[in-house]
Design a protein around this motif. Structure first.
Motif, short mmCIF file in Angstrom:
data_model
loop_
_atom_site.label_atom_id
_atom_site.label_comp_id
_atom_site.label_asym_id
_atom_site.label_seq_id
_atom_site.Cartn_x
_atom_site.Cartn_y
_atom_site.Cartn_z
N ASP A 296 0.68 -1.41 0.06
CA ASP A 296 0.16 0.42 0.31
C ASP A 296 1.17 1.41 -0.38
O ASP A 296 0.56 2.33 -0.63
N ARG A 297 2.28 1.70 0.75
CA ARG A 297 2.90 2.13 0.76
C ARG A 297 3.95 2.54 -0.99
O ARG A 297 3.33 3.80 -1.38
N LYS A 298 3.98 1.58 -1.51
CA LYS A 298 4.55 1.86 -2.44
C LYS A 298 3.75 2.30 -3.81
O LYS A 298 3.78 3.67 -4.62
N GLN A 299 2.04 1.42 -3.51
CA GLN A 299 0.99 1.70 -4.22
C GLN A 299 0.69 3.72 -3.78
O GLN A 299 0.26 4.36 -5.31
N LEU A 300 0.29 4.29 -2.95
CA LEU A 300 0.17 4.53 -2.74
C LEU A 300 1.40 6.76 -2.98
O LEU A 300 1.23 7.30 -3.61
N ALA A 301 2.42 5.66 -3.08
CA ALA A 301 3.86 7.21 -3.80
C ALA A 301 3.52 6.56 -5.61
O ALA A 301 3.89 7.34 -6.23
#
Length: 316
Positions: A296-301
């Protein structure tokens, strides 16, 4: 939030339903959630605590987020006064037939009745309904409070007004709805995903590559490219100044020959067990919570990088 949608009912609180509930609440809707699971209250609390900073990162005001989400004892209580219902039940035609008969009977006449069905078209479970005109598919990708796409797929009895209202609703909660005008099992997104997954399974079965290395290949090539341009624009650019025409005329024949060599994985008990063990070897040393947090952190980025910065980009 559109003034047309003030209250949403979320029926079914698995991974998808909980994510929908957080998204709807993040956009200011009053949300009523129902599910027979005994830990419903705890599941909602956990989801909101995880989703709140992710929603805030998308520019939403999450103050009072939990106050906007309420537990409902049953479907009837959940849909009472709802403007939109998002169903997230099992992928089972008989189950959905019975549930949507209840939704049509109990929800207000103006309420949109949307299904998160991953593969079953609306026509398959609405044939006997008295009012199927407001029933259609609103299929998200996991988790829907982060991944923007919603496939809006009307059934043969769905009214055009319901389609337009579904598009309006999903846009009002920051999603990217795409209307698909022909029902097909799996819709578009999952069919594309399954086509790639089938070849991925075949390549691993044949010993060409490990699951972890295949993921590395996709992340550092196709996934990176397609997240910015998609397959067709990617191919158009791959053709150089001649565009897709050059690609089709000069590389197309070799690509078509490759289609004949694409594999069909066996996936019998022995192959399935071997694949499970290989995936567990690659990722089993980390918990589900750790892996989803990283995802999720990478998708937000990625979403932040892709967010339109000008009115012209936003209009495309």
């Amino acid at each position: 939030m559109s003034e047309s949608f003030g209250t949403a009912a979320v029926v079914g609180a698995g991974t998808i339903g909980l994510s929908w509930a957080a998204l709807f609440a993040g956009h200011g809707l009053t949300v009523r959630v129902t599910d027979p699971r005994p830990d419903l209250a705890e599941a909602i609390d956990n989801q909101l605590s995880v989703a709140a900073p992710q929603l805030a990162a998308q520019g939403l005001d999450v103050r009072g987020l939990a106050d906007r989400v309420r537990l409902a004892a049953d479907v009837t209580e959940a849909v009472r006064g709802a403007d939109v219902v998002q169903e997230n039940g099992p992928e089972d035609v008989a189950f959905k037939q019975e549930l949507f008969a209840t939704l049509v009977r109990e929800a207000p006449a103006h309420a949109l009745l949307l299904s998160s069905s991953s593969a079953i078209p609306a026509t398959a479970f609405t044939g006997d309904l008295d009012d199927a005109g407001r029933v259609l598919i609103g299929h998200p990708f996991n988790p829907p409070h982060l991944v923007p796409l919603v496939e809006v797929v009307p059934g043969v009895r769905t009214g055009e007004e319901a389609v337009a209202r579904a598009v309006e609703f999903y846009r009002s909660v920051g999603r990217t709805p795409v209307v698909e005008r022909q029902e097909i099992p799996g819709f578009v997104g999952n069919r594309l995903q399954n086509a790639l997954s089938r070849e991925a399974l075949y390549l691993v079965e044949q010993g060409v590559v490990s699951p972890a290395d295949l993921d590395t290949i996709v992340r550092n090539s196709l996934g990176l490219r397609w997240s910015t341009v998609g397959p067709f624009l990617g191919a158009h650019l791959g053709g150089g100044p001649g565009g897709y025409r050059h690609m089709a005329e000069h590389i197309g024949p070799s690509m078509r020959r490759m289609w004949d060599g694409l594999g069909t994985p066996e996936q019998g008990p022995e192959q399935t067990e071997a694949l499970i063990e290989a995936v567990e070897h690659a990722y089993g040393d980390r918990s589900y919570a750790e892996l989803t947090e990283e995802r999720d952190r990478k998708q937000l980025a990625v979403l932040s990088a892709l967010r339109p910065h000008t009115p012209e980009e936003n209009a495309r």
